[in-house]
Structure formats: structure tokens, C-alpha cells
Scaffold this motif. Sequence first.
Motif, PDB file in Angstrom:
ATOM      1  N   PRO A  41     -24.448  57.880 -51.191  1.00  0.00           N
ATOM      2  CA  PRO A  41     -25.183  59.246 -51.299  1.00  0.00           C
ATOM      3  C   PRO A  41     -24.657  60.364 -51.770  1.00  0.00           C
ATOM      4  CG  PRO A  41     -25.194  57.796 -49.267  1.00  0.00           C
ATOM      5  CD  PRO A  41     -23.953  57.208 -49.911  1.00  0.00           C
ATOM      6  N   ALA A  42     -25.749  61.050 -52.389  1.00  0.00           N
ATOM      7  CA  ALA A  42     -24.757  62.520 -52.754  1.00  0.00           C
ATOM      8  C   ALA A  42     -26.042  63.689 -52.535  1.00  0.00           C
ATOM      9  CB  ALA A  42     -25.147  62.225 -54.541  1.00  0.00           C
ATOM     10  N   HIS A  43     -25.428  64.765 -52.514  1.00  0.00           N
ATOM     11  CA  HIS A  43     -25.945  65.872 -52.134  1.00  0.00           C
ATOM     12  C   HIS A  43     -26.214  66.802 -53.602  1.00  0.00           C
ATOM     13  CE1 HIS A  43     -25.535  65.634 -47.666  1.00  0.00           C
ATOM     14  NE2 HIS A  43     -24.186  65.291 -48.383  1.00  0.00           N
ATOM     15  N   VAL A  44     -27.360  67.443 -53.541  1.00  0.00           N
ATOM     16  CA  VAL A  44     -27.995  68.378 -54.733  1.00  0.00           C
ATOM     17  C   VAL A  44     -28.136  69.677 -54.273  1.00  0.00           C
ATOM     18  CG1 VAL A  44     -29.298  68.464 -56.669  1.00  0.00           C
ATOM     19  CG2 VAL A  44     -28.862  66.079 -55.836  1.00  0.00           C
ATOM     20  N   HIS A  45     -27.391  70.596 -54.853  1.00  0.00           N
ATOM     21  CA  HIS A  45     -27.661  72.009 -54.513  1.00  0.00           C
ATOM     22  C   HIS A  45     -28.373  72.696 -55.562  1.00  0.00           C
ATOM     23  CE1 HIS A  45     -24.900  71.887 -50.985  1.00  0.00           C
ATOM     24  NE2 HIS A  45     -24.188  70.762 -51.859  1.00  0.00           N
ATOM     25  N   VAL A  46     -29.644  73.445 -55.353  1.00  0.00           N
ATOM     26  CA  VAL A  46     -29.962  74.086 -56.183  1.00  0.00           C
ATOM     27  C   VAL A  46     -29.927  75.549 -55.914  1.00  0.00           C
ATOM     28  CG1 VAL A  46     -32.627  74.387 -57.285  1.00  0.00           C
ATOM     29  CG2 VAL A  46     -31.604  72.021 -56.652  1.00  0.00           C
ATOM     30  N   VAL A  47     -29.886  76.539 -56.703  1.00  0.00           N
ATOM     31  CA  VAL A  47     -29.508  77.788 -56.660  1.00  0.00           C
ATOM     32  C   VAL A  47     -30.652  78.335 -57.445  1.00  0.00           C
ATOM     33  CG1 VAL A  47     -28.241  79.685 -57.016  1.00  0.00           C
ATOM     34  CG2 VAL A  47     -27.012  77.535 -56.303  1.00  0.00           C
TER      35      VAL A  47
END
Length: 56
Positions: A41-47
Motif C-alpha cells: 500500500p502507498a500514501h499519496v500526499h497532495v499539496v
Amino acid sequence: MTPGRCRCTTCGRTSTPILAKSRSGRGCKYCARYGFDRAAPAHVHVVTHAEHGAVT
């Protein structure tokens, strides 16, 4: 330096590494024990920046 299509003898999946990578003997991008784990599983960071309307 041109990628060539090959099948991994460990996991049987097809990839297109350059010759130097396949000669290293460290496994393909799917079964290698280093780097990014494509099966985990992966984490996606949106700025965002509302004032400039920017999203990265």
C-alpha cells in the motif's frame, strides 16, 4: 542503453530493463528486495495553494 524486453527467472513477470540493470543480478522491478515496493500500500500526499490555484 536501450531497454530490452525480458522475463524474470524468479517471478516470471516481463519488464524492460537496460542491459546493465539485468546484468546486475539484483532482480526485476517487481521482485527486487530494494527500492519502491510496487505491491505494498502507498500514501499519496497532495499539496495545494489556494491563492495561486496550484496543486502538486
